[in-house]
Design an enzyme around this catalytic site. Sequence first.
Site, mmCIF file in Angstrom:
data_model
loop_
_atom_site.group_PDB
_atom_site.id
_atom_site.type_symbol
_atom_site.label_atom_id
_atom_site.label_comp_id
_atom_site.label_asym_id
_atom_site.label_seq_id
_atom_site.Cartn_x
_atom_site.Cartn_y
_atom_site.Cartn_z
ATOM 1 N N GLY A 1 7.121 27.465 6.056
ATOM 2 C CA GLY A 1 8.398 27.112 5.443
ATOM 3 C C GLY A 1 9.551 27.286 6.394
ATOM 4 O O GLY A 1 9.366 27.436 7.596
ATOM 5 N N ASP B 1 9.797 32.068 24.956
ATOM 6 C CA ASP B 1 10.454 32.153 23.640
ATOM 7 C C ASP B 1 11.516 33.245 23.657
ATOM 8 O O ASP B 1 11.652 34.010 22.708
ATOM 9 C CB ASP B 1 9.418 32.423 22.547
ATOM 10 C CG ASP B 1 9.967 32.124 21.159
ATOM 11 O OD1 ASP B 1 10.910 31.312 21.047
ATOM 12 O OD2 ASP B 1 9.467 32.707 20.180
#
Length: 481
Positions: free
Chosen positions: A217, A338
């Site tokens: 999500g 990242d």
Amino acid sequence: MEQSHKIPTAEELLKRIQELEVQHAHIKQKISELMHQPKPHRRPIGDTKLTESHYLNIIRSMGQAVHVFDRKYRIRFWNRVAEDIYGLTAAEVYGKTPTEILVDPKDAVMADYLLERTVSGEAWSGEFPVKNKKGETFVIMCTNTPYRDENGRLIGGICIFTDSRPYRQMHQKPSIASKISNLASKVKLKLLTTDDEEDAAQTEESPRGHIGTYPFGVFTEENFTGKRSMWAWNGNERKDESTFTYQEYSADSMVLFKQEVSLMKRLRHPNILLFMGAVTSTQHLCIVTEFLTRGSLFQILQQKSTRLDWRRRVQMAIDIARGMNYLHQYNPPIVHRDLKSSNLLVDKNWTVKVGDFGLSRIKHQTYLKTKSGKGTPQWMAPEIIRNEQADEKSDVYSYGVVLWEIVTRKMPWDDLNPMQVIAAVGFMDRRPEIPNDVDPLWTSLIESCWCSEPQSRPTFQEILRKLKYLQKKYAVKRTVT
């Protein structure tokens, strides 16, 4: 007449999810009116005035399931559609948490994590595996949003959800549903090549039967100006002490994970998060690290009540640069891939440490070829967004964005969604705006770090020299004052 079993298209599912989000916002408003208005609230619709009981009946009768929970996650409202989906009455669920009664024990940590972030002020939209009273498991499409009283105080959360089973066919790959969840938020963070798509399909077909790899999500964080920050989440984000993933892994993936663990065991630096252990079960991979009490740099920068003078900010920048320089000077060099403020953790003494090497790779050749587009677009270098060659200089770009955060204490690109960020940075050569009142030395350093040409960006050794000069400048100012 034979009933048609036409599989819904991605556009049809997207439209359905968008309608769900609109209805959720309307329901959230109505519930707030019902539970916090001291007098019955009446609003004329045509010639008809609706009372509180009318609104309550509408919520109970609507086609989507709704439940409301308090700060301790206890359910306080449960409509009729929720009863139908789960086979549980309002009386059976009242005062209990969704994790207790609706979630498989192996997903309990993730469920509580989502609830915790909701009651802390963040919204989440996506898919989550649940079970009904009969013990049947299935996936719901849901949106959790914070629930505030009339004074803006957080008092719980609201969840609106629908059963995804009517939109699935037995022969349909689970990967479609997770991709639709991403489409619903107008976000597509993975720039997949053909090889990556095949790998993704193999990963998604294997875990936990028909459920697939969930939860999947998007988090959003709302403030009172109406702006929202958004980032995708697929159930394996790290908390301060560990990273959890819930799926079965291929033999190749396990080998790669163990290589990462073997690497992390050897890393020792005061500005690198200390590795403490790992679980290498094929179903539950877990990396355990030291716990840093102040949490992430992102959280600190977003908490406007936390005072950060410029001497502390430059020391934070130095800490990060030292940690990254250690990684880049390692033999062979380690490319983080990242680097962002949420992966930088702060201890009680305000020392910043670089963490989360889940996407790191050892650089065995002169460059690292990235194919999966892993990372977060607000911090990703343009060459990674364009799926081009990437090396240590891509980390330098991300560091430049972190410096911008330290200087401005803002969320990068908070006025754009991730797809717009990808277009702006990767293909329009745009950068976040640096305020005019920022010290020119900071501005020059930031701009050099996010230079369009990777080879023109400084190394972390060069960055440290510039930061040392800044540090001396602030020390002199303090002495003078």
